[in-house]
Design an enzyme around this catalytic site. Structure first.
Site, PDB file in Angstrom:
ATOM      1  N   ASN A  48       0.147   6.775   9.851  1.00  0.00           N
ATOM      2  CA  ASN A  48       0.863   7.725   8.975  1.00  0.00           C
ATOM      3  C   ASN A  48       0.095   9.035   8.841  1.00  0.00           C
ATOM      4  O   ASN A  48       0.675  10.122   8.879  1.00  0.00           O
ATOM      5  CB  ASN A  48       1.042   7.122   7.583  1.00  0.00           C
ATOM      6  CG  ASN A  48       2.239   6.209   7.505  1.00  0.00           C
ATOM      7  OD1 ASN A  48       3.262   6.469   8.110  1.00  0.00           O
ATOM      8  ND2 ASN A  48       2.104   5.114   6.772  1.00  0.00           N
TER       9      ASN A  48
ATOM     10  N   ASP B  55       7.911   5.612   9.378  1.00  0.00           N
ATOM     11  CA  ASP B  55       9.193   4.951   9.072  1.00  0.00           C
ATOM     12  C   ASP B  55       9.942   4.608  10.355  1.00  0.00           C
ATOM     13  O   ASP B  55      10.495   3.524  10.506  1.00  0.00           O
ATOM     14  CB  ASP B  55      10.079   5.884   8.221  1.00  0.00           C
ATOM     15  CG  ASP B  55       9.667   5.892   6.758  1.00  0.00           C
ATOM     16  OD1 ASP B  55       8.726   5.137   6.412  1.00  0.00           O
ATOM     17  OD2 ASP B  55      10.259   6.645   5.975  1.00  0.00           O
TER      18      ASP B  55
ATOM     19  N   GLU C 191       4.148  -2.606   5.306  1.00  0.00           N
ATOM     20  CA  GLU C 191       4.109  -2.857   6.758  1.00  0.00           C
ATOM     21  C   GLU C 191       3.755  -4.318   7.026  1.00  0.00           C
ATOM     22  O   GLU C 191       3.109  -4.638   8.008  1.00  0.00           O
ATOM     23  CB  GLU C 191       3.138  -1.908   7.459  1.00  0.00           C
ATOM     24  CG  GLU C 191       1.982  -1.406   6.616  1.00  0.00           C
ATOM     25  CD  GLU C 191       0.926  -2.460   6.349  1.00  0.00           C
ATOM     26  OE1 GLU C 191       1.075  -3.170   5.333  1.00  0.00           O
ATOM     27  OE2 GLU C 191      -0.031  -2.570   7.136  1.00  0.00           O
TER      28      GLU C 191
ATOM     29  N   HIS D 195       4.535  10.447   7.749  1.00  0.00           N
ATOM     30  CA  HIS D 195       5.225   9.302   7.152  1.00  0.00           C
ATOM     31  C   HIS D 195       6.565   9.014   7.819  1.00  0.00           C
ATOM     32  O   HIS D 195       6.964   7.867   7.989  1.00  0.00           O
ATOM     33  CB  HIS D 195       5.427   9.573   5.662  1.00  0.00           C
ATOM     34  CG  HIS D 195       5.239   8.365   4.827  1.00  0.00           C
ATOM     35  ND1 HIS D 195       6.295   7.637   4.344  1.00  0.00           N
ATOM     36  CD2 HIS D 195       4.119   7.727   4.412  1.00  0.00           C
ATOM     37  CE1 HIS D 195       5.840   6.618   3.653  1.00  0.00           C
ATOM     38  NE2 HIS D 195       4.517   6.642   3.671  1.00  0.00           N
TER      39      HIS D 195
ATOM     40  N   ASP E 262       0.910  -8.154   9.831  1.00  0.00           N
ATOM     41  CA  ASP E 262       0.592  -6.890   9.151  1.00  0.00           C
ATOM     42  C   ASP E 262       0.124  -5.892  10.206  1.00  0.00           C
ATOM     43  O   ASP E 262      -0.773  -6.197  11.004  1.00  0.00           O
ATOM     44  CB  ASP E 262      -0.519  -7.163   8.112  1.00  0.00           C
ATOM     45  CG  ASP E 262      -0.892  -5.933   7.309  1.00  0.00           C
ATOM     46  OD1 ASP E 262      -0.697  -5.961   6.084  1.00  0.00           O
ATOM     47  OD2 ASP E 262      -1.411  -4.951   7.916  1.00  0.00           O
TER      48      ASP E 262
HETATM   49  P1  GH3 Z   1      -5.037  -2.823   8.028  1.00  0.00           P
HETATM   50  O1  GH3 Z   1      -5.273  -2.886   9.472  1.00  0.00           O
HETATM   51  O2  GH3 Z   1      -6.185  -3.310   7.215  1.00  0.00           O
HETATM   52  O3  GH3 Z   1      -3.776  -3.495   7.618  1.00  0.00           O
HETATM   53  O4  GH3 Z   1      -4.902  -1.270   7.695  1.00  0.00           O
HETATM   54  P2  GH3 Z   1      -3.673  -0.543   7.102  1.00  0.00           P
HETATM   55  O5  GH3 Z   1      -3.941   0.899   7.098  1.00  0.00           O
HETATM   56  O6  GH3 Z   1      -2.426  -0.950   7.806  1.00  0.00           O
HETATM   57  O7  GH3 Z   1      -3.589  -1.190   5.668  1.00  0.00           O
HETATM   58  P3  GH3 Z   1      -3.349  -0.625   4.255  1.00  0.00           P
HETATM   59  O8  GH3 Z   1      -2.837  -1.756   3.420  1.00  0.00           O
HETATM   60  O9  GH3 Z   1      -4.600   0.059   3.776  1.00  0.00           O
HETATM   61  O10 GH3 Z   1      -2.222   0.433   4.373  1.00  0.00           O
HETATM   62  C1  GH3 Z   1      -0.913   0.096   4.632  1.00  0.00           C
HETATM   63  C2  GH3 Z   1      -0.222   1.364   4.956  1.00  0.00           C
HETATM   64  O11 GH3 Z   1       1.123   1.124   5.315  1.00  0.00           O
HETATM   65  C3  GH3 Z   1      -0.193   2.277   3.776  1.00  0.00           C
HETATM   66  C4  GH3 Z   1       1.139   2.949   3.847  1.00  0.00           C
HETATM   67  O12 GH3 Z   1       0.999   4.298   4.102  1.00  0.00           O
HETATM   68  C5  GH3 Z   1       1.829   2.284   5.027  1.00  0.00           C
HETATM   69  N1  GH3 Z   1       3.188   1.926   4.676  1.00  0.00           N
HETATM   70  C6  GH3 Z   1       3.615   0.925   3.895  1.00  0.00           C
HETATM   71  N2  GH3 Z   1       4.958   0.956   3.779  1.00  0.00           N
HETATM   72  C7  GH3 Z   1       5.387   2.003   4.513  1.00  0.00           C
HETATM   73  C8  GH3 Z   1       6.667   2.579   4.797  1.00  0.00           C
HETATM   74  O13 GH3 Z   1       7.719   2.120   4.343  1.00  0.00           O
HETATM   75  N3  GH3 Z   1       6.710   3.658   5.610  1.00  0.00           N
HETATM   76  C9  GH3 Z   1       5.570   4.197   6.137  1.00  0.00           C
HETATM   77  N4  GH3 Z   1       5.697   5.251   6.923  1.00  0.00           N
HETATM   78  N5  GH3 Z   1       4.377   3.707   5.879  1.00  0.00           N
HETATM   79  C10 GH3 Z   1       4.266   2.623   5.091  1.00  0.00           C
HETATM   80 MG    MG Z   2      -1.823  -2.992   7.687  1.00  0.00          MG
HETATM   81 MG    MG Z   3      -0.695  -4.331   4.518  1.00  0.00          MG
END
Ligand code: GH3
Ligand code: MG
Ligand code: MG
Length: 309
Positions: free
Chosen positions: A195, A204, A230, A200, A187
């Site tokens: 982001n 991506d 992610e 965003h 992760d």
């Molecule tokens: P942590 O270290 O605890 O994992 O922090 P984090 O910010 O990575 O975790 P959190 O689960 O709070 O957020 C995950 C983020 O991943 C939120 C979202 O904006 C981003 N994300 C998820 N899928 C995608 C995607 O397809 N594209 C983009 N650009 N961002 C994504």
């Molecule tokens: Mg994360």
């Molecule tokens: Mg996550």
């Protein structure tokens, strides 16, 4: 030609109407002539007016500016095989045998076998050609659908569906061969911040570039799948926990823009279900997050301590 014109979806322009009228008039005149000349000897008359009108419409259609667009497909409508169309094809295929039967019944010595044979052959070849193109099209589309159903649209890597299918298969293969099976869940760290800071779209792009970089480092037989957002998982056969941890460290170093991730690794104990194995990897991943992120944690066997690298 008339049937083709009337069943196409194109716009009904003036050129279209003139052309259709021309064909209808000539058809009516021809049929009238055929009928009249069998019941009586026909030598000119009212029918000539229909022919002349038909040719006049044809000329007017050719001169009309809208004729330029008569071949345009118009608004795209999904072409479906309707019952009417299918019934029409059925009736058409019956023309040759019905003509043959009619001639055999009424005048067995005067059968036009050449006409019937040529008609039947042409029809058969047309249907075969159409069936061939349709089958090829269906095969291509089903291959595209299968690829879409099994890959993640953003990164092109395997998706969760593929992962869920692959793990049980890998387990039975590992049980047969005695090879080890390792699952890693990773992760990205603070990806929400990434982001927020770069947008965003940049997020991506990073996901795409990261998966491409990771794939180039993994062996062909390893499976990398996007589990969601992610979060990614990697399935490795024949690797020890230490080798898998070292491999994941190399992936981390290759992640673009200095982005880090946390990883939980679990080695299959040979008995647990795919869900239990993934759950251990997931808990090791959370241990890695809690311990400060940017690290690999190997899950201990149930109850034992996790080990960080
Ligand atoms: P942590 O270290 O605890 O994992 O922090 P984090 O910010 O990575 O975790 P959190 O689960 O709070 O957020 C995950 C983020 O991943 C939120 C979202 O904006 C981003 N994300 C998820 N899928 C995608 C995607 O397809 N594209 C983009 N650009 N961002 C994504
Ligand atoms: Mg994360
Ligand atoms: Mg996550």
């Amino acid at each position: 030609m008339l049937a083709r014109l009337l069943t196409t979806q194109g716009a009904r322009t003036a050129g279209f109407r003139l052309l259709t009228a021309s064909l209808l008039l000539v058809l009516a005149a021809d049929v009238g002539f055929a009928v009249l000349s069998t019941v009586a000897s026909y030598d000119g008359g009212a029918l000539d007016t229909l022919w002349i009108l038909g040719y006049a419409c044809c000329g007017a259609a050719a001169l009309h500016p809208s004729m330029r667009d008569v071949g345009d497909p118009g608004t795209a409508v999904a072409r479906r095989l309707t019952f009417r169309r299918f019934a029409l094809l059925g009736v058409t295929t019956l023309v040759a045998p019905v003509v043959l039967a009619e001639q055999g019944l009424t005048d067995p010595t005067g059968i036009d076998w050449r006409g019937v044979t040529i008609g039947a052959l042409v029809l058969d070849l047309l249907i075969l050609a159409r069936v061939w193109t349709l089958v090829v099209q269906v095969q291509d589309q089903s291959a595209q659908l299968a690829a879409l159903a099994h890959s993640d649209p953003l990164t092109g890597s395997a998706n969760r569906r593929t992962w869920d299918l692959a793990v049980p298969l890998a387990m039975s293969a590992a049980a047969r061969s005695g090879a080890s099976l390792v699952v890693a869940m990773l992760d990205l760290d603070h990806f929400k911040d990434f982001n927020d800071r770069y947008g965003h779209q940049a997020g991506d792009r990073l996901l795409k570039e990261a998966t491409a970089a990771w794939k180039s480092l993994l062996r062909a037989e390893d499976l990398l799948a996007r589990y969601g957002g992610e979060e990614f998982c990697v399935l490795m056969t024949g690797a020890s926990a230490g080798e898998a941890a070292a491999s994941l460290q190399r992936l981390k170093a290759a992640t673009p823009r200095g982005q880090t991730f946390s990883v939980g690794i679990a080695v299959w104990d040979g008995a647990e279900s795919p869900e239990e194995l993934l759950d251990r990897a997931d808990r090791a991943l959370y241990a890695a997050k809690r311990a400060g992120r940017d690290r690999v944690v190997v899950a201990g066997s149930a109850g034992a301590q996790d080990r960080a690298t």
